[in-house]
Design an enzyme around this catalytic site. Sequence first.
Site, PDB file in Angstrom:
ATOM      1  N   LYS A  57      60.579  96.186   6.334  1.00  0.00           N
ATOM      2  CA  LYS A  57      61.628  95.166   6.216  1.00  0.00           C
ATOM      3  C   LYS A  57      60.964  93.799   6.096  1.00  0.00           C
ATOM      4  O   LYS A  57      60.192  93.401   6.967  1.00  0.00           O
ATOM      5  CB  LYS A  57      62.541  95.207   7.454  1.00  0.00           C
ATOM      6  CG  LYS A  57      63.505  94.001   7.550  1.00  0.00           C
ATOM      7  CD  LYS A  57      64.461  94.111   8.733  1.00  0.00           C
ATOM      8  CE  LYS A  57      65.253  92.813   8.927  1.00  0.00           C
ATOM      9  NZ  LYS A  57      66.196  92.865  10.074  1.00  0.00           N
TER      10      LYS A  57
ATOM     11  N   ASP B  51      65.998  85.124   8.606  1.00  0.00           N
ATOM     12  CA  ASP B  51      67.320  85.731   8.828  1.00  0.00           C
ATOM     13  C   ASP B  51      68.237  84.747   9.553  1.00  0.00           C
ATOM     14  O   ASP B  51      68.173  84.618  10.780  1.00  0.00           O
ATOM     15  CB  ASP B  51      67.159  87.028   9.636  1.00  0.00           C
ATOM     16  CG  ASP B  51      68.494  87.744   9.854  1.00  0.00           C
ATOM     17  OD1 ASP B  51      69.488  87.367   9.205  1.00  0.00           O
ATOM     18  OD2 ASP B  51      68.517  88.702  10.664  1.00  0.00           O
TER      19      ASP B  51
ATOM     20  N   LYS C 279      73.998  83.382  12.755  1.00  0.00           N
ATOM     21  CA  LYS C 279      73.545  83.569  14.133  1.00  0.00           C
ATOM     22  C   LYS C 279      73.713  82.267  14.920  1.00  0.00           C
ATOM     23  O   LYS C 279      73.538  81.186  14.344  1.00  0.00           O
ATOM     24  CB  LYS C 279      72.046  83.920  14.133  1.00  0.00           C
ATOM     25  CG  LYS C 279      71.697  85.310  13.668  1.00  0.00           C
ATOM     26  CD  LYS C 279      70.177  85.504  13.733  1.00  0.00           C
ATOM     27  CE  LYS C 279      69.757  86.860  13.170  1.00  0.00           C
ATOM     28  NZ  LYS C 279      70.189  87.993  14.004  1.00  0.00           N
TER      29      LYS C 279
ATOM     30  N   ASP D  75      61.272  88.030  10.921  1.00  0.00           N
ATOM     31  CA  ASP D  75      62.080  89.171  10.497  1.00  0.00           C
ATOM     32  C   ASP D  75      61.465  89.921   9.308  1.00  0.00           C
ATOM     33  O   ASP D  75      62.055  90.857   8.781  1.00  0.00           O
ATOM     34  CB  ASP D  75      63.510  88.696  10.174  1.00  0.00           C
ATOM     35  CG  ASP D  75      64.549  89.755  10.494  1.00  0.00           C
ATOM     36  OD1 ASP D  75      64.242  90.669  11.271  1.00  0.00           O
ATOM     37  OD2 ASP D  75      65.657  89.666   9.934  1.00  0.00           O
TER      38      ASP D  75
ATOM     39  N   ASP E 131      74.889  89.982   9.009  1.00  0.00           N
ATOM     40  CA  ASP E 131      73.679  89.913   9.835  1.00  0.00           C
ATOM     41  C   ASP E 131      73.028  91.285  10.001  1.00  0.00           C
ATOM     42  O   ASP E 131      71.914  91.386  10.496  1.00  0.00           O
ATOM     43  CB  ASP E 131      74.034  89.303  11.195  1.00  0.00           C
ATOM     44  CG  ASP E 131      72.822  88.795  11.942  1.00  0.00           C
ATOM     45  OD1 ASP E 131      71.736  88.720  11.328  1.00  0.00           O
ATOM     46  OD2 ASP E 131      72.952  88.465  13.137  1.00  0.00           O
TER      47      ASP E 131
ATOM     48  N   GLU F 277      71.555  93.010   7.830  1.00  0.00           N
ATOM     49  CA  GLU F 277      70.994  92.977   6.477  1.00  0.00           C
ATOM     50  C   GLU F 277      69.747  93.843   6.319  1.00  0.00           C
ATOM     51  O   GLU F 277      69.451  94.304   5.217  1.00  0.00           O
ATOM     52  CB  GLU F 277      70.678  91.530   6.074  1.00  0.00           C
ATOM     53  CG  GLU F 277      69.308  90.980   6.510  1.00  0.00           C
ATOM     54  CD  GLU F 277      69.128  90.907   8.023  1.00  0.00           C
ATOM     55  OE1 GLU F 277      70.147  90.868   8.742  1.00  0.00           O
ATOM     56  OE2 GLU F 277      67.974  90.907   8.489  1.00  0.00           O
TER      57      GLU F 277
ATOM     58  N   ARG G 100      68.979  96.861   7.356  1.00  0.00           N
ATOM     59  CA  ARG G 100      69.263  98.242   6.942  1.00  0.00           C
ATOM     60  C   ARG G 100      69.639  98.302   5.461  1.00  0.00           C
ATOM     61  O   ARG G 100      69.427  99.313   4.799  1.00  0.00           O
ATOM     62  CB  ARG G 100      70.354  98.825   7.845  1.00  0.00           C
ATOM     63  CG  ARG G 100      71.671  98.093   7.779  1.00  0.00           C
ATOM     64  CD  ARG G 100      72.576  98.402   8.968  1.00  0.00           C
ATOM     65  NE  ARG G 100      72.151  97.700  10.185  1.00  0.00           N
ATOM     66  CZ  ARG G 100      72.748  97.832  11.367  1.00  0.00           C
ATOM     67  NH1 ARG G 100      73.780  98.638  11.520  1.00  0.00           N
ATOM     68  NH2 ARG G 100      72.306  97.165  12.409  1.00  0.00           N
TER      69      ARG G 100
HETATM   70  N1  BES Z   1      66.706  90.757  12.567  1.00  0.00           N
HETATM   71  C1  BES Z   1      67.822  91.103  13.357  1.00  0.00           C
HETATM   72  C2  BES Z   1      67.463  91.944  14.568  1.00  0.00           C
HETATM   73  C3  BES Z   1      66.641  91.286  15.643  1.00  0.00           C
HETATM   74  C4  BES Z   1      67.181  90.329  16.486  1.00  0.00           C
HETATM   75  C5  BES Z   1      65.338  91.695  15.859  1.00  0.00           C
HETATM   76  C6  BES Z   1      66.423  89.771  17.491  1.00  0.00           C
HETATM   77  C7  BES Z   1      64.575  91.145  16.863  1.00  0.00           C
HETATM   78  C8  BES Z   1      65.126  90.177  17.680  1.00  0.00           C
HETATM   79  C9  BES Z   1      68.821  91.922  12.526  1.00  0.00           C
HETATM   80  O1  BES Z   1      68.892  91.586  11.195  1.00  0.00           O
HETATM   81  C10 BES Z   1      70.173  91.677  13.124  1.00  0.00           C
HETATM   82  O2  BES Z   1      70.612  90.560  13.061  1.00  0.00           O
HETATM   83  N2  BES Z   1      70.776  92.720  13.693  1.00  0.00           N
HETATM   84  C11 BES Z   1      72.042  92.603  14.315  1.00  0.00           C
HETATM   85  C12 BES Z   1      72.906  93.746  13.849  1.00  0.00           C
HETATM   86  C13 BES Z   1      74.361  93.615  14.205  1.00  0.00           C
HETATM   87  C14 BES Z   1      74.990  92.485  13.423  1.00  0.00           C
HETATM   88  C15 BES Z   1      75.056  94.928  13.906  1.00  0.00           C
HETATM   89  C16 BES Z   1      71.835  92.659  15.818  1.00  0.00           C
HETATM   90  O3  BES Z   1      70.976  93.398  16.282  1.00  0.00           O
HETATM   91  O4  BES Z   1      72.517  91.919  16.531  1.00  0.00           O
HETATM   92 ZN    ZN Z   2      67.256  90.782  10.351  1.00  0.00          ZN
HETATM   93 MN    MN Z   3      70.249  90.028  10.766  1.00  0.00          MN
END
Ligand code: BES
Ligand code: ZN
Ligand code: MN
Length: 477
Positions: free
Chosen positions: A238, A243, A250, A261, A320, A322, A324
């Site tokens: 990834k 992000d 966020k 990210d 968010d 994204e 996946r």
């Molecule tokens: N990059 C983030 C995940 C992340 C957050 C990794 C903090 C490490 C530290 C990912 O893109 C994300 O925002 N995931 C969301 C998914 C949700 C919207 C279903 C999450 O984990 O909150």
């Molecule tokens: Zn992300």
């Molecule tokens: Mn995200």
Amino acid sequence: SRDPKKVRAALKPILLPWQVEAAVKSESETSSFAGKTGAVFILRPPANLDANNLASHGGRLNKSDFARTRDHAGSVLGQVLSWKCDKLILHFNGTSLEQETASLVGLELASYNFAENRDNPRKPKKKLPTLLLSGSQLSNANIRAASDLALATNMARHLTNLPGGSLNPTNYAQAIEDLLGDAANTTVTVWKNADLARENCGLLQAVGAGAAEPPALVHIRYRPKDSNGKKPIALVGKGITFDTGGLDIKPSSAMRLMKKDMGGSAAVAGIAYWATRAGISQPLDCYLALAENAVSGTAFRPGDIITARSGHTVEIDNTDAEGRLVLADALDVAVTQKGADAPRAVINLATLTGAIKVALGAEISGLFTNSDALSSAIEDSGWSSGELTWRMPLFQPYFSHLKSSFADFANSGPGGFAGAISAALFLQQFVGKVPWAHLDIYSWRDSAGGAYSESGGSGQGVQMFAQFLSGADSLAV
Ligand code: BES
Ligand code: ZN
Ligand code: MN
């Protein structure tokens, strides 16, 4: 060694007599003296190793000898450098080849510094002392291997540390071409936006649609001459260079570290660098799915329905989620390779969810896999390389969390239950029956420790998969 005779013999030429006796008596793991000709640091394993070991968790929570020695050696480099010596003599006494390798890896990791490695004229590179080895079993090839492993890790750390304003999908792809394009038996191909459109990579394009720099898919193809008909292993990373969350933006505290990210892709690039330098006989296909998840009038939206390269339709529940999406198209490219290029296994690394950090923290990555053979090989490699991973359940009933009324499934669901599992189940839709593993990683150290003398990008995954690929011949997939 803790054998008093050996310790005395080694220390006599460099320490005063009282210092030798003090060193022999000392129980501590690190002691230091201003010796006859300069500073002397003495590193030993804990007096009672067994007392530190847990009998539970299959021993997997005990530090491996490699990890312990790497971190021990690296942890003293700061003090050593403060002496401003021009020579550092590393004298081994009663060490294994693995411990000697680990010491070199630790020193190289500890010498990495972000500020002095980013073309910053205000931070010229420190002059490091010349390293001399004594009493060592290391061959030149062993020394090169240790150095390559640490440099691969540092490369991943450095890419991860680069801010979102410096690293974007376009110059990231270019940097990988520059770094690996000339490597032996290696070709680097970059799919730009027009190529992604031709290849129906709708999800990767959607995530990148809001950013000034378009998305890209980088393919590093490694085909050694002595591969003996082995099928390739595919690694997918990834690579979200920043992000923001997209239109589902966020909050500021959650966005603060999101330059990291792309840590999964940085690890994959580091592994590719290591593999080409080591000249491993296992063929590889490494894919970096690069995009910036930005906020703008051209950004993709909640409710959008996007067709993936695989043909699945995906309803965007949350912009968010994204990671996946970009991985789905890259995984599809990996698993649809034909003939001799069809992969024996596909492994992806990604900073995919905040949920895994809540469950396992920064130091342990979440491992999701449809193959028990891959699971134990990756868990073993993670433990011995000092990058722990823990298997998590691919519990199919939770796929219902991703139900959509308008598309085959959604990219996230309401409630936020089991967020790391539903993210993994989303990815699984794109790999079919190919042996597959997904590592949900953190890619970052919030504080310095062990061989990692500064906080920041951690290169998490590089050493684990260097170890994994070294044993790929005996892998039962
Ligand atoms: N990059 C983030 C995940 C992340 C957050 C990794 C903090 C490490 C530290 C990912 O893109 C994300 O925002 N995931 C969301 C998914 C949700 C919207 C279903 C999450 O984990 O909150
Ligand atoms: Zn992300
Ligand atoms: Mn995200």
